[in-house]
Design an enzyme around this catalytic site. Structure first.
Site, mmCIF file in Angstrom:
data_model
loop_
_atom_site.group_PDB
_atom_site.id
_atom_site.type_symbol
_atom_site.label_atom_id
_atom_site.label_comp_id
_atom_site.label_asym_id
_atom_site.label_seq_id
_atom_site.Cartn_x
_atom_site.Cartn_y
_atom_site.Cartn_z
ATOM 1 N N GLU A 133 1.371 -0.755 0.088
ATOM 2 C CA GLU A 133 0.052 0.042 0.158
ATOM 3 C C GLU A 133 0.796 1.190 -0.077
ATOM 4 O OE1 GLU A 133 -3.157 -0.525 -0.446
ATOM 5 O OE2 GLU A 133 -4.089 -2.098 1.061
ATOM 6 N N THR A 134 0.148 2.547 -0.532
ATOM 7 C CA THR A 134 0.826 3.230 -0.545
ATOM 8 C C THR A 134 -0.348 4.953 -0.055
ATOM 9 O OG1 THR A 134 2.456 3.208 -2.563
ATOM 10 C CG2 THR A 134 2.163 5.610 -2.264
#
EC number: 5.1.-.-
Length: 259
Positions: free
Chosen positions: A46-47
């Site tokens: 995830e970003t």
């Protein structure tokens, strides 16, 4: 254009544990294609991209392939960055997200995230699910994930799923869980449908796991560990239709994006 970015290990008290997430604070939103390209280049599960100030923020999460509705570990990582690197002293951080408003507050040296609870319902076992996991028998329930409950935590440690077969299932991901001797429960989470074969520690999955185990064990405060080779620890407090998920975080690196 230059942007500051941080990589934080969530649900860990030191680097190389828990679940890594990238956090990118923005003054204003970039176009969706650019946000997705950054997440793909980061190649982390995830970003998180965050816009706002003084305790009031908008937050979005991207895997390398898609934007997702909820991500617990990247929310924890974002709150850690806002508090420890961007000097937000607000007692509660509030985030407007695709899943509604989320809040994070400090509790000692941990951060506590307040999420909507998702109560899993029993369902028919979809064709190929247990075979893809290499499991002969299990209880199966569903929210946006399939929850697969097994009797022995050793089964979870030994899992080696067929990710190509899991990818064809109609779900966000698959959480496999069991009672534990050291914690109230343990789990692993697999999400090839969102571009993440295995997520080391999935805060959002615990919005379903915690209500299930709270009902089964007859208690509302639960300790949990998630992961295969890489693990993280969570504390869960089921409060009616909400779940408070707490954990620590550790900075691994910070840097500059050149776009």
């Amino acid at each position: 254009m230059e942007l500051t970015i941080f990589q934080v290990d969530a649900f860990a008290d030191s680097p190389f544990q828990g679940n890594p997430a990238a956090v990118c604070p923005l003054d204003a939103w970039l176009d969706d294609e650019r946000l997705q390209a950054i997440a793909e280049e980061n190649n982390l599960s995830e970003t998180a991209f965050v816009v706002g100030r003084d305790g009031d923020y908008r937050l979005r999460w991207f895997t390398p392939q898609v934007e997702v509705d909820l991500c617990g570990h990247a929310t924890l990582a974002t709150a850690w960055v806002l508090i420890h690197k961007l000097d937000d002293a607000s007692p509660v951080l509030r985030f407007a997200t695709r899943s509604g408003e989320l809040s994070v507050r400090r509790e000692g040296d941990s951060l506590a995230m307040d999420f909507p609870a998702k109560r899993p319902e029993p369902c028919a076992t979809p064709d190929g699910l247990l075979e893809a996991l290499g499991i002969a028998e299990a209880e199966v329930l569903k929210t946006d994930d399939y929850l697969v409950v097994v009797d022995d935590e050793k089964t979870i440690a030994a899992l080696a799923p067929d990710f190509a077969r899991l990818k064809g299932l109609p779900c966000r991901g698959v959480a496999v869980t069991a009672r534990s001797q050291r914690f109230d429960f343990v789990s692993r989470w697999f999400g090839p449908n969102v571009g993440v074969n295995e997520d080391p520690v999935t805060g959002s999955a615990h919005t379903s796991l915690a209500p299930y185990w709270a009902q089964r064990l007859g208690k509302t405060r639960l300790s949990a560990e998630q992961g295969g080779a890489r693990k993280g620890r969570l504390e869960c407090d089921v409060r009616g239709e909400r779940v408070v998920i707490s954990g620590k975080a550790a900075l691994y690196m910070s840097g500059t994006l050149h776009l």
